[in-house]
Enzyme design. Sequence first.
Site, PDB file in Angstrom:
ATOM      1  CG  ASN A 138      -2.261  -0.599   0.845  1.00  0.00           C
ATOM      2  OD1 ASN A 138      -2.810  -0.292  -0.207  1.00  0.00           O
ATOM      3  ND2 ASN A 138      -2.760  -1.466   1.690  1.00  0.00           N
ATOM      4  CG  ASP A 139       1.056   3.929  -2.752  1.00  0.00           C
ATOM      5  OD1 ASP A 139       1.607   3.239  -3.626  1.00  0.00           O
ATOM      6  OD2 ASP A 139       0.118   4.689  -2.974  1.00  0.00           O
ATOM      7  CB  ALA A 140       4.824   1.222   2.851  1.00  0.00           C
ATOM      8  NE  ARG A 159       0.039   4.563  -7.346  1.00  0.00           N
ATOM      9  CZ  ARG A 159      -0.694   4.286  -6.280  1.00  0.00           C
ATOM     10  NH1 ARG A 159      -1.915   4.722  -6.223  1.00  0.00           N
ATOM     11  NH2 ARG A 159      -0.206   3.608  -5.277  1.00  0.00           N
TER      12      ARG A 159
END
Lengths: 595, 373
Positions: free
Chosen positions: A215-217, A398
């Site tokens: 999650n985007d860490a 994305r």
Amino acid sequence: MADIYFNGKWIGHTSKPAEMAANIRKKRRQNSLLSQVNISYFPLHDEIRINTEHGRARRPLIIVENKKPKLTPVLLDKLKREKITWNYLIENGIIEYLDADEEENTFIAINENELTNKHTHLEIDPIGILGVPTTLIPYPEFSRGDRINFGAKMIGQSVGIPATNFTLRTDTKFNILVYPQVPLVNTITSDILRRFPSGHNLVIAVMCHEGYNVNDAIVLNKSSIERGLFRSFYFRTYDAMKKRYWGGQEDDICVPQPGIMGHRGEDAYKDLDEDGILNPESKVESDSILIGRTSPLRFLTSEEFIADIENIRETSLSVRHGERGIVDTVLITETPDANQLIKMKIRDQRIPEIGDKFASRHGQKGIVGLMIPHEDMPFTREGVVPDIIFNPHAIPSRMTVGHLLEIIGGKLGAYSGEHINASAFNYTSEEEIRKSMKSLGFRNDGKQVLYNGKSGEILKVLIFTGISYYLRLDHMVTDKIHVRGRGPVTLLTKQPTEGRAKRGGLRLGEMEQQCLIGHGAALTLKERFDSDKVDIPICKGCGFVATFDVIKNKSYCSLCKKSDVAWVETSYAFKLTLDELKSLGIYPKIKTEEL
Amino acid sequence: MTIKLPEKIEKEVKKYFEDEKIPEKERKQIEEKVIKLYKEYKYSPEEPVGVITAQSLSEPATQLTMRTYHFAGTAGIQVTLGLPRMIEIFDARKSPTTPSMMIYILQEFQDIEKVKKIAEQIKEVKVKDVVKTTTVDMTDLWVKCKPDMSKLKRYGIEMKTLKKKLKVRDGLVDVDEEENVIIVKLKKKDIAGLYKLKYNFLETHIAGIKGITQVIVLKEGDEWVINTLGSNLKKVFNVEGVDTTKTFSNDIFEIYSVLGIEAARNSIINEARYTMEEQGLGVDVRYVMILADLMTFEGDIRAIGRYGISGQKSSILVRASFEETKKHFIAASISGESDGLRGTVENIMMNQVAPIGTGSFELIGRIPEKKKK
């Protein structure tokens, strides 16, 4: 008749608006009018607008006449050899600056080969259609538009060197990145902004890592951080004024003596110098005093002056709650009305930690989830260890292909020792990069064999590695972390304060309350909303809130003069509501009943 | 305690037994298991069903985007959907922004030509729909118009009948049958009224049902249906060939006045579900049913909000905490109202144990104190 507006004011009208506009433009190009003058004609509204004011965004464009741009190869060559200057081009009507209004009257070609007779101007470079932060993004055409937008926004939030004179400035707060780097994958504008870089080139491995980068860490190399990666300084300037008041009284900058109203104990002032000001390079913690100050009591005229009592209170300046640092600079000066002014700059070194925010230039932001030492990081055959492990799941939805191209371009740049140009519309192509990579003896897709840092085993898949420029963003955990066990309450409602600065609590809002109701958890609900619980005496006769005399340990109703009182547990906010109703002339009577 | 299964589940179980040919022995076991499951799924006493309903409906409603998807080019009528429509339903607006009807046709009229004829019969025809040209005479103060004869024929209007049918405010209608012209003369000699007359004349209704501006014939499965823009249930029911048992409108208040409150309740359920499903959100019917029941159980349609349910609560504190605080307090103080503090919200306000869930039980009996010896 077309109206003429000069800087927004009506000044007259003309019957030949188009000719007038053309005339003024001609004069401007002949340098007989200032180049800042912009004129535009709006046939729809039948009006002419002339703007000369400051504060308009204007941009330079090459003038085109009869399909021919005025900036000829001959001039360009002269410019290259520094025979002529930029000002020469403007004074001779080759390039002109247009504002948003005048742009409406133009037809601008983006490339020279698309010029027609209708065109009036030509872009100096196609990149001119973008804004300054957007031009800093490499390979923008390969990513989705919104990502470019996010990326540009995040460049604005990055910690770098925003001004080279930062040691002299006294901004309220600003950040400076230690040893910033120029990006390996560059654009033509980042070349111009070389003096203000804002990030580091990181060795990046696109892979998952033990769930610490979901999650985007992101996972950072702890050893890289210890070597100084993304270290930054946070400056905050505090100021204190020695004010003069009406009646000849004034503040005093000093070490406050015990006995003064609001004195914080002698320990709090022990670091202050004799003059009441902290010395440079002294350490300060949260809430510690920077400048000692005493002020006269307010609303006290000289007639009311009471002898033998110190009529002053303590108004020292202290460090903000939750911040710390080292005194950097102390500046003693005067305001225009001759009050003494002391400015104190506090410097705090910020080392990246878990929870700090980082981003690439493609709208791929993330928070540090784990920092692992060098020896536990995955490594390549050559012994290259990534600085950052970036999760590949951030890519498909994305669609930031530009980021991938930057990574492989950075790899090429690092191995070939060159900067890679990745400007919009004019860039080193993927094919070229692949070819060069191959000729350097690498796989042309940027993938590599990596070894598990802990076990030394070969990772079963090839990992996409390279170099990417990363930014440290101005959102750090130290500025945001917040907890409360007990703390201050507001005066009016006796409920906890709100907000980190006031050591407040987090509100259990209406929707959260509904959740507890939904679960039928009535007792939990009551406990959660207990923050302003009070026991109030209620008169059994009139239903008003009665009085409790602490000294006599007796409660009585001041209306009925009786002491028949019931103690009711309720929220203070409700008691306040009853009081407010009374002020409206409404008699809220509480009927009590024995349980 | 024996629990009876609802009819529908019972039927389904029986059907399953017969379809799968389950032996008699196992049947009882299965039935017991079904009852056990049914018991588990039932709400317990004092479970706050209303709050759960509100949450189950409003969470997906936050996802109802403000934009409505437009299906450009597809047949059908563009009706307001999404959040605006949702608000319209629950606020109990007197008329929807885009009233629309779905008209079903009886079996014996299921023929494209017949259906088309019904559709033409239903569609409202105004003078401006059949007129070719209009001229305004400023000196003699009259409006002359030439109707398109082919259009008149299509709508089944004859010139003869026109003179009787046409009635224009402040105007005298004269029909010239030989030259096929309609002349409207102004009653008062007032030149300012002339253009008003022209407008009024062109907006005059000649045929069809008032209010129905667009009609589209669609095929739904194997039957032909008529979709309309504009709604007038009462008159449509009188048209020959219309299936009055299936035809419906999206105007809830119209359904209420024509078919009654039960129909209105069903209409609320259907419209709300349709709107949610249109946006790809699935909500259990039961939640919508609770809401529709709440809106209709008093016999008329009440809105959710200030002028509806929330404004009619019995507790003063609850009403005051919702909207228009001062108004409710002042009104209550004038009439000397009292609040029994029996609801949830009041007790939360006063920091007392709210009578829901675990809080709804009290120890009623008093344990007698031991007598002192």
